[in-house]
Design an enzyme around this catalytic site. Structure first.
Site, PDB file in Angstrom:
ATOM      1  N   GLY A 503       0.900  -1.785  -0.075  1.00  0.00           N
ATOM      2  CA  GLY A 503      -0.212  -0.362   0.115  1.00  0.00           C
ATOM      3  C   GLY A 503       0.711   1.040  -0.186  1.00  0.00           C
ATOM      4  N   GLY A 504       0.482   2.606   0.053  1.00  0.00           N
ATOM      5  CA  GLY A 504       1.361   3.676  -0.420  1.00  0.00           C
ATOM      6  C   GLY A 504       1.855   4.131   1.121  1.00  0.00           C
ATOM      7  N   GLY A 506       2.969   1.074   3.455  1.00  0.00           N
ATOM      8  CA  GLY A 506       3.851   0.082   3.542  1.00  0.00           C
ATOM      9  C   GLY A 506       3.320  -1.541   3.310  1.00  0.00           C
ATOM     10  N   PRO A 507       3.993  -2.400   3.325  1.00  0.00           N
ATOM     11  CA  PRO A 507       3.796  -3.942   2.790  1.00  0.00           C
ATOM     12  C   PRO A 507       2.664  -4.576   3.665  1.00  0.00           C
ATOM     13  CG  PRO A 507       5.346  -3.463   3.968  1.00  0.00           C
ATOM     14  CD  PRO A 507       4.879  -2.510   4.365  1.00  0.00           C
ATOM     15  N   ASP A 619     -11.370   8.888  -2.023  1.00  0.00           N
ATOM     16  CA  ASP A 619     -10.613   7.913  -2.742  1.00  0.00           C
ATOM     17  C   ASP A 619     -11.237   6.652  -2.854  1.00  0.00           C
ATOM     18  OD1 ASP A 619      -8.030   7.210  -4.497  1.00  0.00           O
ATOM     19  OD2 ASP A 619      -7.067   6.910  -2.794  1.00  0.00           O
TER      20      ASP A 619
END
Ligand SMILES: *[C@@H]1O[C@H](CO)[C@@H](O)[C@H](O)[C@H]1NC(C)=O
Ligand SMILES: *[C@@H]1O[C@H](CO)[C@@H](O)[C@H](O)[C@H]1NC(C)=O
Ligand SMILES: *[C@@H]1O[C@H](CO)[C@@H](O)[C@H](O)[C@H]1NC(C)=O
Ligand SMILES: *[C@@H]1O[C@H](CO)[C@@H](O)[C@H](O)[C@H]1NC(C)=O
Ligand SMILES: *[C@@H]1O[C@H](CO)[C@@H](O)[C@H](O)[C@H]1NC(C)=O
Ligand SMILES: *[C@@H]1O[C@H](CO)[C@@H](O)[C@H](O)[C@H]1NC(C)=O
Ligand SMILES: *[C@@H]1O[C@H](CO)[C@@H](O)[C@H](O)[C@H]1NC(C)=O
Length: 812
Positions: A503-504, A506-507, A619
C-alpha cells in the site's frame, strides 16, 4: 569442606532473607510502618511500584515510583534535589502524619510537608494503581487526600494528573525534565500550561519558550497530532478555582505516559499493559517549525516547502540577514484595508488576549479594522462549542503551517488593499476558480499538467494527506489490540512469501491466526512518519463502521515502533486485478458486475447516510474495492476519508488528494468536496466496471476523450452499448447495461448539483421503471496529455496563485 558448607548455608540464608524482604509487598503504609531501601510498595493490581533506585550510572539513592513491569520507566521521584548517599534510606509515616524520607542519621531528606493539623491524623499512605502515592486520614472519605504525589509532578504526566494553575492560591503544577539520565534533579526544561492568552502548553527553557502546542480549541491543541479517541483523550478544564490540562486513556489495555526528556522533547509513550516495551506515539517538537519562533516575525514556517520560512503575503524580509519580515507598505489605517486568510496554521502566539465571545466573524473583522494597531484576527473555537473573536496587536510570531491532521486554524491578516490583489482571500480565489472553470478545455489541460508535475514530485516525497477531524465522533471506540508476537507468528515473521501487496504506507501481509482465521496485516513503514496519522484516522474511522460492503477491521497493533492494521482477508484481491486484466476479466460475468456495482453503491450509501457519521471516502477507485468470497465487493482504504458534520455539507480543503482519473472537477480544481464528489468517483468506477477500461489513460484512435468523454460521445450517438466490455456479450442483459451506463453518466455530470445522491443512484440502478433524466456533459472528459505544450512556468504560477496543492497518490 565444613567451612564450605557453612558458607553455602550463609548464602542460602541471605538469599532467603533477601527474598523475604523483597516479597514483603504491600500497597499501604501506616504510621510506624516503613519502606527501607530494598523493599517496595506495590499497587493493588501490580501496576506501579514504589521504592529506592539509582538512575543510570549514579550510585545515589532516590525514592521513586515506576511501572512494576518496567523499572526503567520511573514516573516520579521524591527527593530529586536531595539524594541519599547510601542504602540506609527509610520511608515512613511520621507521628505528625507526614510521609517522610529519612537518611541513616534519621534526618528528614524529603517530606510530604503537610502543615500539621491540630490533632495529628491517623495517616496512611497508599500507592494507587494510577501511579498516585496518596496520604490520607484513615478516617476521612476515600477520595480526600492530605497529600498526593500527583500534586508535585516530576518529568512525567500520567493519565489523571494535571498540569496547570490553582487560580485561588496561584500555585502551579508543571513538569521539569531531569538534569541527565543519571540525575533526576530539575533540569533546564519545563512543560507548563501557559494561560497568558488562550490556554496552550509550552515547553520552556528558563523563561524562553521552546515550543508551544497552539491554543486549546475545545477538542485538542491547534498543532498537536490528533490521535485522541482511539487511545487517549486530552482535556483542558477551566473554572473559577483552577485551569489545567489532563488526559485519560481509553480502554485498559495500554499504559501511557507523557515525558519531558532531558533534551527538551516531550514524548507520548505507550506500552501494552504487562509489557516492558515502550513506543513513542509521537514527540514534539517534531520539526524545525516546532521550534518557537524559528522563522522570525510575520512569516510562516513550513517544512513542506524548500524555503522553510516565507514572509506572509504583503510582507518582505526586513533585511538580507534577518528572518523577520516587515510590511511592504504600511497600514495607513484608512478605508480599503482588508484581510488575507491563512488557512490551516498554528495561530500566532498571543502575548495578550483580546477576545470577545459575542462577535461574529464579520463584526470581528470590523472591530479589528477600527483599531489601528490590530494586525490580525481569528474566529477561534476556544472551548467546546464556544467561538471567540481574537485579535492580535503588533508582530505575528511563531506561525507555522500544520498538516490538516493537526487541526490548524484560520487566521486573517490585516493588509492594505494594495497587498491584497493576489490569492488567499477566498473571494479572489473563487473568482479565479470560476475563470478556470469557464475556460474549460484549456484550463483542464493546464490542470492536467499541474497534476502530472505535482504527481511526479509527490511520488518522490510521498506527500499525502490525511485527516482526523473527529467532530462527529464523540463516542469512544475500542479496537482490539493485537499483540505483536501473535502477528509475527500469524505472518511467519512477516515472511516474504506472505507479502500480498504494497500500500501507499507499507506492505500488506497475509496471516493465519491460531483460530484458523485468515487476516491481512497492513504494516506501516517505520520511516513513513506521516503514515502514523493516516493510521489512526483509518483505525478510528473503520472501527466505527460495520457494513457488508466495507472491509472489516479486526484490530490494530501498536507496539514499540510498530503500527499495524489487521483486516479480514480478501481471497480475491482487488477488483482492478480482475477487471483490467485481459485474461481474468472474463471471470466476471454481467451478473457478477451487476452485483459488484450494487454492493459498492450500498457501501457508499452507508458511508454517506446510514452510518452514525457522515463520511466522504475521497479516494474511491477500482483498486480500493476488494473482493470477498462470491465476489462481494468491499470498499477499503479509508486513509483519506473524512467525517463531515451536518447535512450535505460542502467542505473545502487547501490540499487536494485523491487519485487522478477519479477526482471530481470541483474537488480537483478548488478543493471543494462533498458526498457528490464521491458520487463522481462512483460514476467513474461504474463505467470502468461496465467497459473493462480505465478512465485514466484511455485512448481511442478517433478522438482524445477519456473514458467518460468516450461514453458521452457514444451516448449522444445512441451507440452506448458499444462501451460495454466485449467479454460480456453473452452474459449481458442489454437493458441493464444501458441503464447502468445512463446512471454512470448521471453520476459524472460536471455540476455536483446535477449528480444524484447515492440513495437515488441505488434506486435508479435497481428499478427498471425508474425514469432517468438525460445526462448532461460529464466533468473532465478530455484526455490530458502531459506532453502538451503549455509552459511549466505558467502552471507553477497558477499553482501558487491558487494555493491549491494537488498531490495524487499513485494507484496502489
Ligand atoms: C542526612 O541528612 C542530613 C540533612 O540533609 C545531612 O546533614 C546528613 O549529612 C545526612 N546524613 C547522612 C549519613 O547522609
Ligand atoms: C515544607 O514547607 C515549608 C514551609 O511551607 C518550607 O519552608 C520547607 O522547605 C518545606 N520542606 C520540604 C521538605 O519541602
Ligand atoms: C484504620 O482505622 C481503623 C479503625 O478506625 C483500623 O481498624 C484500621 O486498621 C486502620 N487502618 C490502617 C491501615 O491503619
Ligand atoms: C542548562 O543550561 C545551562 C545554560 O545554558 C547549561 O550550561 C547547562 O549545561 C544546561 N544543563 C543541562 C543539564 O542541559
Ligand atoms: C528525547 O526525545 C527525542 C524525541 O523523541 C529523542 O530523539 C531524544 O533521543 C530523546 N533524548 C533523550 C536524552 O532521551
Ligand atoms: C466562526 O464564527 C461562526 C459564527 O460566530 C461560527 O458559527 C463558526 O463555528 C466559527 N468558526 C470557527 C472555526 O470557529
Ligand atoms: C487598540 O487596542 C489596544 C490593545 O487592546 C489598546 O491598547 C488601544 O487603546 C486600542 N486603540 C484604539 C484606538 O482603540
Amino acid at each position: 569442606m565444613e567451612r564450605g558448607s557453612f558458607f553455602t548455608l550463609i548464602c542460602f540464608l541471605l538469599l532467603v532473607f533477601s527474598h523475604l524482604e523483597f516479597s514483603q509487598e504491600a500497597h499501604v503504609l501506616a504510621v510506624g510502618g516503613l519502606v527501607s531501601d530494598g523493599q517496595t510498595l506495590v499497587s493493588a493490581l501490580q501496576t506501579f511500584e514504589l521504592g529506592f533506585f539509582s538512575p543510570g550510572k549514579s550510585r545515589n539513592r532516590y525514592l521513586g515510583i515506576w511501572y512494576k513491569n518496567s523499572p526503567e520507566a520511573v514516573v516520579w521521584v521524591a527527593n530529586r534535589n536531595n539524594p541519599i548517599a547510601d542504602r540506609n534510606g527509610i520511608l515512613t509515616v511520621s507521628d505528625s502524619g507526614n510521609l517522610v524520607l529519612l537518611n541513616r542519621t534519621k534526618s528528614v531528606v524529603w517530606s510530604s510537608n503537610v502543615s500539621g493539623t491540630a490533632k495529628p491524623p491517623v495517616a496512611v499512605a497508599r500507592l494507587l494503581d494510577t501511579g498516585n502515592l496518596v496520604l490520607k486520614d484513615n478516617k476521612s472519605k476515600p477520595e480526600s487526600y492530605l497529600w498526593e504525589s500527583f500534586d508535585s509532578p516530576s518529568d512525567t504526566l500520567l493519565a489523571g494528573m494535571k498540569i496547570g494553575w490553582n487560580l485561588k492560591t496561584g500555585e502551579e503544577r508543571y513538569l521539569t525534565s531531569w538534569r541527565s539520565v543519571d540525575d533526576p534533579s530539575p533540569g533546564n526544561f519545563t512543560y507548563r500550561l501557559d494561560i497568558t492568552g488562550l490556554p496552550q502548553l509550552v515547553i520552556g527553557r528558563g523563561l524562553k519558550k521552546m515550543y508551544r502546542t497552539g491554543p486549546w480549541n475545545g477538542i485538542g491543541f491547534g498543532a498537536v497530532p490528533a490521535v485522541p479517541d482511539l487511545v487517549f483523550k486530552p482535556t483542558v478544564i477551566s473554572n473559577e478555582n483552577e485551569i489545567y490540562y489532563t488526559f485519560k486513556t481509553v480502554g485498559d489495555t495500554i499504559n501511557m505516559r507523557l515525558r519531558l526528556n532531558q533534551s527538551g522533547y516531550l514524548q507520548r509513550l505507550l506500552s501494552d499493559r504487562g509489557s516492558d516495551r515502550w513506543g513513542v506515539l509521537y514527540s514534539v517538537p517534531f520539526d524545525q517549525c516546532g521550534s518557537y519562533g524559528f522563522c522570525g516575525a510575520n512569516s510562516v514556517c513550513s517544512t513542506r516547502r524548500p524555503d522553510t520560512c516565507k514572509c506572509i503575503q504583503g510582507f518582505i524580509p526586513e533585511s538580507q540577514w534577518s528572518t523577520n519580515c516587515v510590511r511592504e507598505s504600511s497600514l495607513d489605517c484608512q478605508k480599503g484595508e482588508g484581510f488575507l486568510r491563512l488557512v490551516g496554521v498554528k495561530v500566532p502566539d498571543l502575548s495578550k488576549l483580546y477576545s470577545n465571545e459575542n462577535l461574529n466573524p464579520e463584526q470581528c473583522a470590523a472591530e479589528c479594522l477600527k483599531n489601528c494597531s490590530c494586525t490580525a484576527y481569528a474566529n477561534l473555537s476556544v472551548s467546546d462549542g464556544h467561538t471567540s473573536c481574537l485579535m492580535w496587536f503588533g508582530d505575528l510570531v511563531d506561525i507555522s503551517e500544520v498538516s490538516e491532521v493537526y487541526r490548524g486554524e484560520d487566521v486573517f491578516i490585516r493588509l492594505p488593499s494594495s497587498s491584497l490583489v493576489l490569492p488567499g482571500d477566498s473571494s479572489t480565489r473563487n473568482r479565479l476558480t470560476v475563470i478556470i472553470l469557464v475556460s474549460i478545455i484549456s484550463g483542464l489541460i493546464i490542470l492536467g499538467l499541474v497534476v502530472f508535475i505535482i504527481w511526479r514530485k509527490s511520488r518522490k516525497r510521498d506527500q499525502s494527506l490525511y485527516l482526523t477531524r473527529l467532530e462527529g465522533g464523540k463516542d469512544e471506540s475500542e479496537v482490539p489490540l493485537f499483540d505483536l508476537s501473535s502477528i509475527e507468528i500469524a505472518t511467519d515473521n512477516f515472511s516474504f512469501r506472505n507479502l500480498i501487496g504494497k500500500g501507499g504506507f507499507g506492505p500488506v501481509y497475509k496471516g493465519n491466526l491460531p483460530t484458523g482465521q485468515e487476516i491481512a496485516v497492513k504494516r506501516l513503514s517505520k520511516d513513513s512518519g506521516q503514515g502514523v496519522e493516516q493510521f489512526t484516522n483509518e483505525v478510528v474511522l473503520i472501527a466505527k463502521l460495520q457494513h457488508r460492503n466495507l472491509v472489516g477491521l479486526l484490530g490494530c497493533c501498536i507496539q514499540g515502533e510498530e503500527r499495524m492494521l489487521i483486516y479480514e482477508y480478501m481471497p480475491n484481491k482487488s477488483l482492478d486485478c480482475l477487471i483490467f486484466d485481459h485474461k481474468r476479466r472474463a471471470q466476471l460475468s454481467w451478473k457478477n458486475r451487476f452485483d459488484i456495482v450494487l454492493g459498492i453503491a450500498r457501501g457508499l450509501l452507508y458511508l454517506h447516510q446510514d452510518s452514525k457519521l457522515q463520511i466522504i471516502h475521497r479516494d474511491l477507485k477500482v483498486s480500493n474495492i476488494l473482493l470477498g468470497s462470491n465476489y462481494i465487493p468491499k470498499i477499503s482504504d479509508f486513509g483519506l476519508a473524512r467525517i463531515i458534520g451536518g447535512n450535505d455539507e460542502e467542505t473545502t480543503t487547501s490540499r487536494v488528494v485523491g487519485t487522478y482519473g477519479y477526482m471530481a472537477p470541483e474537488y480537483a480544481v478548488d478543493g471543494t468536496f462533498s458526498v457528490k464528489s464521491d458520487v463522481f468517483s462512483f460514476g467513474v468506477v461504474l463505467l470502468e466496471i461496465v467497459s473493462g477500461k480505465r478512465n485514466r489513460g484511455y485512448n481511442h484512435p478517433d478522438h482524445r476523450n477519456n473514458l467518460l468523454g468516450h461514453a458521452w460521445l457514444l451516448w449522444n450517438e445512441d451507440r452506448a452499448l458499444e462501451l460495454m466490455d466485449t467479454v460480456l456479450e453473452e452474459s449481458c442483459v442489454k437493458s441493464e447495461v444501458l441503464r447502468f451506463i445512463h446512471v454512470g453518466l448521471l453520476c459524472v455530470q460536471e455540476s455536483p448539483e446535477d449528480r444524484p445522491p447515492m440513495s437515488s443512484v441505488l434506486v435508479k440502478l435497481t428499478n427498471e421503471e425508474a425514469t432517468l433524466p438525460p445526462p448532461k456533459q460529464p466533468g473532465f472528459f478530455i484526455q490530458r496529455e502531459p506532453g502538451d505544450s503549455f509552459s511549466a512556468i505558467r502552471t507553477t504560477t497558477m499553482l501558487t496563485e491558487n494555493e491549491v496543492t494537488i498531490s495524487v497518490l499513485e494507484a496502489r
